[in-house]
Scaffold this motif. Structure first.
Motif, PDB file in Angstrom:
ATOM      1  N   MET A 249       0.837  -1.215   0.000  1.00 33.80           N
ATOM      2  CA  MET A 249       0.000   0.000   0.000  1.00 33.80           C
ATOM      3  C   MET A 249       0.866   1.257   0.000  1.00 33.80           C
ATOM      4  O   MET A 249       1.946   1.275   0.594  1.00 33.80           O
ATOM      5  CB  MET A 249      -0.927   0.007   1.216  1.00 33.80           C
ATOM      6  CG  MET A 249      -2.057  -0.999   1.136  1.00 33.80           C
ATOM      7  SD  MET A 249      -3.187  -0.883   2.544  1.00 33.80           S
ATOM      8  CE  MET A 249      -2.197  -1.583   3.843  1.00 33.80           C
ATOM      9  N   PRO A 250       0.396   2.331  -0.641  1.00 35.49           N
ATOM     10  CA  PRO A 250       1.176   3.575  -0.671  1.00 35.49           C
ATOM     11  C   PRO A 250       1.160   4.252   0.701  1.00 35.49           C
ATOM     12  O   PRO A 250       0.149   4.214   1.419  1.00 35.49           O
ATOM     13  CB  PRO A 250       0.449   4.424  -1.719  1.00 35.49           C
ATOM     14  CG  PRO A 250      -0.965   3.940  -1.678  1.00 35.49           C
ATOM     15  CD  PRO A 250      -0.870   2.463  -1.403  1.00 35.49           C
ATOM     16  N   ILE A 251       2.257   4.899   1.026  1.00 32.82           N
ATOM     17  CA  ILE A 251       2.361   5.505   2.353  1.00 32.82           C
ATOM     18  C   ILE A 251       1.420   6.700   2.520  1.00 32.82           C
ATOM     19  O   ILE A 251       1.111   7.089   3.652  1.00 32.82           O
ATOM     20  CB  ILE A 251       3.811   5.941   2.654  1.00 32.82           C
ATOM     21  CG1 ILE A 251       4.333   6.907   1.581  1.00 32.82           C
ATOM     22  CG2 ILE A 251       4.714   4.741   2.770  1.00 32.82           C
ATOM     23  CD1 ILE A 251       5.726   7.470   1.892  1.00 32.82           C
ATOM     24  N   LYS A 252       0.941   7.257   1.411  1.00 32.67           N
ATOM     25  CA  LYS A 252       0.058   8.419   1.550  1.00 32.67           C
ATOM     26  C   LYS A 252      -1.222   8.064   2.295  1.00 32.67           C
ATOM     27  O   LYS A 252      -1.870   8.945   2.878  1.00 32.67           O
ATOM     28  CB  LYS A 252      -0.268   9.019   0.181  1.00 32.67           C
ATOM     29  CG  LYS A 252      -1.086   8.117  -0.739  1.00 32.67           C
ATOM     30  CD  LYS A 252      -1.325   8.802  -2.078  1.00 32.67           C
ATOM     31  CE  LYS A 252      -2.033   7.871  -3.047  1.00 32.67           C
ATOM     32  NZ  LYS A 252      -2.187   8.504  -4.374  1.00 32.67           N
ATOM     33  N   TYR A 253      -1.597   6.785   2.288  1.00 32.71           N
ATOM     34  CA  TYR A 253      -2.814   6.363   2.983  1.00 32.71           C
ATOM     35  C   TYR A 253      -2.614   6.401   4.500  1.00 32.71           C
ATOM     36  O   TYR A 253      -3.583   6.506   5.258  1.00 32.71           O
ATOM     37  CB  TYR A 253      -3.200   4.955   2.531  1.00 32.71           C
ATOM     38  CG  TYR A 253      -4.581   4.532   2.974  1.00 32.71           C
ATOM     39  CD1 TYR A 253      -5.716   5.067   2.368  1.00 32.71           C
ATOM     40  CD2 TYR A 253      -4.749   3.617   4.008  1.00 32.71           C
ATOM     41  CE1 TYR A 253      -6.991   4.682   2.773  1.00 32.71           C
ATOM     42  CE2 TYR A 253      -6.021   3.226   4.420  1.00 32.71           C
ATOM     43  CZ  TYR A 253      -7.125   3.763   3.804  1.00 32.71           C
ATOM     44  OH  TYR A 253      -8.391   3.394   4.213  1.00 32.71           O
ATOM     45  N   PHE A 254      -1.375   6.300   4.946  1.00 32.84           N
ATOM     46  CA  PHE A 254      -1.099   6.244   6.385  1.00 32.84           C
ATOM     47  C   PHE A 254      -0.310   7.444   6.908  1.00 32.84           C
ATOM     48  O   PHE A 254      -0.102   7.575   8.102  1.00 32.84           O
ATOM     49  CB  PHE A 254      -0.314   4.956   6.706  1.00 32.84           C
ATOM     50  CG  PHE A 254      -1.082   3.709   6.419  1.00 32.84           C
ATOM     51  CD1 PHE A 254      -1.964   3.183   7.360  1.00 32.84           C
ATOM     52  CD2 PHE A 254      -0.944   3.058   5.205  1.00 32.84           C
ATOM     53  CE1 PHE A 254      -2.685   2.037   7.087  1.00 32.84           C
ATOM     54  CE2 PHE A 254      -1.668   1.910   4.931  1.00 32.84           C
ATOM     55  CZ  PHE A 254      -2.546   1.401   5.870  1.00 32.84           C
ATOM     56  N   MET A 255       0.159   8.293   5.998  1.00 32.63           N
ATOM     57  CA  MET A 255       1.021   9.392   6.438  1.00 32.63           C
ATOM     58  C   MET A 255       0.234  10.410   7.265  1.00 32.63           C
ATOM     59  O   MET A 255      -0.986  10.554   7.137  1.00 32.63           O
ATOM     60  CB  MET A 255       1.644  10.093   5.227  1.00 32.63           C
ATOM     61  CG  MET A 255       0.695  10.959   4.415  1.00 32.63           C
ATOM     62  SD  MET A 255       1.530  11.729   3.006  1.00 32.63           S
ATOM     63  CE  MET A 255       0.224  12.803   2.379  1.00 32.63           C
ATOM     64  N   ARG A 256       0.966  11.121   8.113  1.00 35.13           N
ATOM     65  CA  ARG A 256       0.387  12.199   8.908  1.00 35.13           C
ATOM     66  C   ARG A 256       0.550  13.508   8.131  1.00 35.13           C
ATOM     67  O   ARG A 256       1.660  13.872   7.765  1.00 35.13           O
ATOM     68  CB  ARG A 256       1.101  12.310  10.254  1.00 35.13           C
ATOM     69  CG  ARG A 256       1.088  11.016  11.044  1.00 35.13           C
ATOM     70  CD  ARG A 256       1.851  11.182  12.337  1.00 35.13           C
ATOM     71  NE  ARG A 256       1.988   9.897  13.032  1.00 35.13           N
ATOM     72  CZ  ARG A 256       2.469   9.771  14.256  1.00 35.13           C
ATOM     73  NH1 ARG A 256       2.878  10.838  14.916  1.00 35.13           N
ATOM     74  NH2 ARG A 256       2.555   8.579  14.805  1.00 35.13           N
ATOM     75  N   LYS A 257      -0.530  14.187   7.917  1.00 32.73           N
ATOM     76  CA  LYS A 257      -0.459  15.425   7.140  1.00 32.73           C
ATOM     77  C   LYS A 257      -1.144  16.610   7.821  1.00 32.73           C
ATOM     78  O   LYS A 257      -1.022  17.740   7.367  1.00 32.73           O
ATOM     79  CB  LYS A 257      -1.043  15.225   5.746  1.00 32.73           C
ATOM     80  CG  LYS A 257      -2.485  14.732   5.736  1.00 32.73           C
ATOM     81  CD  LYS A 257      -2.943  14.486   4.300  1.00 32.73           C
ATOM     82  CE  LYS A 257      -4.390  13.966   4.310  1.00 32.73           C
ATOM     83  NZ  LYS A 257      -4.881  13.712   2.934  1.00 32.73           N
ATOM     84  N   ASP A 258      -1.876  16.333   8.894  1.00 28.69           N
ATOM     85  CA  ASP A 258      -2.569  17.400   9.601  1.00 28.69           C
ATOM     86  C   ASP A 258      -1.862  17.717  10.920  1.00 28.69           C
ATOM     87  O   ASP A 258      -1.348  16.818  11.595  1.00 28.69           O
ATOM     88  CB  ASP A 258      -4.028  17.009   9.871  1.00 28.69           C
ATOM     89  CG  ASP A 258      -4.811  16.786   8.588  1.00 28.69           C
ATOM     90  OD1 ASP A 258      -4.602  17.559   7.640  1.00 28.69           O
ATOM     91  OD2 ASP A 258      -5.608  15.825   8.541  1.00 28.69           O
ATOM     92  N   ASN A 259      -1.867  19.001  11.284  1.00 23.55           N
ATOM     93  CA  ASN A 259      -1.322  19.456  12.563  1.00 23.55           C
ATOM     94  C   ASN A 259       0.149  19.040  12.760  1.00 23.55           C
ATOM     95  O   ASN A 259       0.563  18.673  13.866  1.00 23.55           O
ATOM     96  CB  ASN A 259      -2.166  18.929  13.731  1.00 23.55           C
ATOM     97  CG  ASN A 259      -3.616  19.379  13.633  1.00 23.55           C
ATOM     98  OD1 ASN A 259      -3.892  20.536  13.334  1.00 23.55           O
ATOM     99  ND2 ASN A 259      -4.533  18.452  13.879  1.00 23.55           N
ATOM    100  N   LEU A 260       0.911  19.062  11.661  1.00 25.79           N
ATOM    101  CA  LEU A 260       2.335  18.749  11.770  1.00 25.79           C
ATOM    102  C   LEU A 260       3.076  19.877  12.481  1.00 25.79           C
ATOM    103  O   LEU A 260       2.753  21.052  12.306  1.00 25.79           O
ATOM    104  CB  LEU A 260       2.944  18.547  10.374  1.00 25.79           C
ATOM    105  CG  LEU A 260       2.393  17.400   9.532  1.00 25.79           C
ATOM    106  CD1 LEU A 260       3.083  17.392   8.169  1.00 25.79           C
ATOM    107  CD2 LEU A 260       2.591  16.069  10.230  1.00 25.79           C
TER     108      LEU A 260
END
Length: 549
Positions: A249-260
């Motif tokens: 699976m691509p990491i974009k599905y699990f990456m953290r992108k909010d409130n970094l």
């Protein structure tokens, strides 16, 4: 020998005068000639009219402005972990982390802007806590990732296409039973049985993965092409494929992108420390002023941060120094004032001489190093001496200052008398300046016995001009007094020709201090002090004596 990467900044005091700026430039030129290190002149405030004239007269650029010398993110070691694309597989991300010995990967786009982060913890969660058989399609997994993860070969289909519908299942049952649970678009993991492969394709599976490198017949290939079914061959057995498949699976599905929590290279480390203490993340991404990703830092990086290295000229008071001076490493102090309140972390080279100007000390250091002074540098040093000694009229002026100025004038090719008039006229030409600009043109703060006071000064050869300046300053003094929160404010209007000063005062006990220090009386907040022209040698010592009493 090449220059080192660590710059050493040579800087004067806030609200810099001509001596402060010219001494910084001249000492920088000297240090760069006799040392392999890289020295850079800086200024801690706006340049006044007089200094602007001097710099233009000798073709020199003003030093860049430095408002703060606190340690910034750019001053610490940033780990240059490369950004990855959001399309790579979890397995590849895991391998990159192992290879680079990191626990966090930054995810960037084509323009190198940060899109998100993925950690070992995120990958572990995807592997341990996800039981949804449709997650592979929900994550829009590219077949290229599946091939890479399973070390597979694309037999039928387009590796750039995506698995976007259906669930993942293992065809362990016989074909009759398979028909009851295989649905359209499913991804089916199976072995070398022809009947099972045929059944999955006939049930409109989206993809079949044939394990253990089993032979795939021409009939199966042809039928798969006709039905639009992807066929992948892998050398792994069914158990291994089932265990690995979710790692594609691509990491974009699990990456953290909010409130970094993101820091910029210009951010100060003191602020970063406070934020890091509240957040238990291992790594924090760094971006530059353009928003481009730079690297990662952790708490450990803050332990080894490098303080800015400074050489101070023409001051040694904390109140006059650039902001956050306590965060910097002071290497040298070259000054001609009284010993102030500045403290250093370790011993420094401290040269303080009872002369009329710091530039005179710099001139002597050129001589001691046997370095020829360039004409433009000579012009700056000469101008600084003339300015600080009021063309030799100040009681701070010594025979050493006068001799140095005359020698420097010869090198620079200037007539001291003519140049002095031009320079002072330029400096006192304040018609278009606001009261605030005039007030802070040459303003310094001092501390005595817990009393904090400020003293500004303007020098002019024109009494009418001083009267105009006075009319602007009197209404502004009250505002400045309230803004600063100082105990007292004073302003010196010094007439160079008459060798006298009118002092304006503001604040509780300010009048009493002037009267006690100089034995004068006045009904207003203004006092005429005959034969007083020097803030350093006449006014400040007298004020301090009065305050200590």
């Amino acid at each position: 020998m090449g220059k080192t990467n660590n710059k050493i900044y040579i800087i004067g005091h806030k609200n810099p005068d001509t001596d402060s700026i010219c001494s910084a430039i001249a000492y920088t030129a000297l240090k760069n000639k006799i040392s392999s290190k890289e020295y850079c002149a800086r200024r801690a405030g706006q340049i006044n009219e007089e200094t602007q004239y001097v710099l233009k007269r000798f073709g020199m650029e003003a030093p860049p402005y430095m408002s703060d010398v606190g340690t910034q993110i750019r001053d610490i070691e940033i780990r240059e972990t490369q950004g990855v694309r959001n399309s790579i597989s979890l397995k590849k991300a895991w391998q990159l982390m192992k290879d680079d010995n990191v626990v966090t990967l930054p995810i960037t786009d084509k323009e190198n802007h940060l899109e998100g982060l993925i950690t070992i913890g995120d990958i572990a969660t995807s592997y341990m806590d996800v039981f949804d058989s449709k997650i592979l399609s929900a994550a829009r997994t590219q077949y290229m990732n599946i091939l890479e993860t399973l070390e597979g070969t694309m037999v039928v289909g387009n590796e750039h296409a995506y698995f976007v519908n259906g669930k993942v299942l293992i065809a362990a049952a016989n074909p009759d039973l398979m028909e009851s649970y295989i649905e359209e678009d499913d991804l089916v993991i199976l072995g070398n049985r022809y009947e099972s492969q045929l059944c999955a394709i006939e049930m409109n599976a989206g993809c079949i993965i044939v394990c253990e490198g089993a032979t795939i017949s021409m009939t199966i290939k042809k039928l798969a092409e006709e039905r639009g079914c992807v066929v992948i061959s892998t050398p792994h057995d069914t158990y291994t494929v089932a265990r690995l498949i979710n790692q594609s699976m691509p990491i974009k599905y699990f990456m953290r992108k909010d409130n970094l929590i993101i820091f910029k290279t210009d951010d100060f480390t003191e602020v970063a420390k406070e934020i890091m203490a509240k957040k238990r993340h291992r790594d924090f991404p760094i971006i530059n002023k353009h928003g481009g990703y730079v690297g990662m830092i952790s708490r450990r990086n803050l332990l080894n941060m490098t303080r800015k290295q400074l050489i101070l000229v023409d001051h040694n008071e904390v109140s006059q120094a650039v902001d956050q001076i306590q965060e910097a490493e002071i290497l040298e102090i070259i000054d001609h004032h009284r010993l102030g309140s500045l403290e250093t972390i370790s011993p420094v080279f401290f040269r303080n001489e009872p002369l009329g100007c710091t530039a005179t000390i710099i001139y002597k250091m050129y001589q001691e190093a046997n370095i020829q002074i360039d004409p433009n540098i000579a012009g700056l040093l000469c101008a600084a001496i003339i300015s600080d000694t009021l063309m030799y009229r100040s009681p701070t002026c010594t025979s050493v200052d006068k001799a140095a100025a005359q020698e420097l004038a010869l090198i620079a090719g200037i007539n001291v008398e003519e140049f002095s008039h031009e320079m002072f006229n330029a400096g006192s030409n304040l018609k278009n300046k606001s009261p605030e600009e005039i007030f802070y043109q040459d303003f310094k703060k001092f501390n005595v016995n817990d009393i904090t006071f400020g003293v500004g000064q303007i020098n002019s050869m024109n009494s009418n001009e001083l009267e105009d300046i006075k009319s602007k300053l009197i209404p502004y003094m009250d505002k400045a007094y309230k803004e600063h929160g100082l105990d007292m404010l004073f302003f010196m209007l010094t007439n160079i020709i008459e060798e006298s000063t009118e002092v304006l005062c503001q604040g509780r006990d300010a009048k009493q201090i002037v009267e006690n220090a100089f034995d004068v009386k006045s009904e207003s907040n203004s006092y005429i002090l005959k034969n007083v022209v020097s803030r350093k040698k006449q006014l400040i010592p007298a004020f301090m004596g009065a305050m200590q009493q």
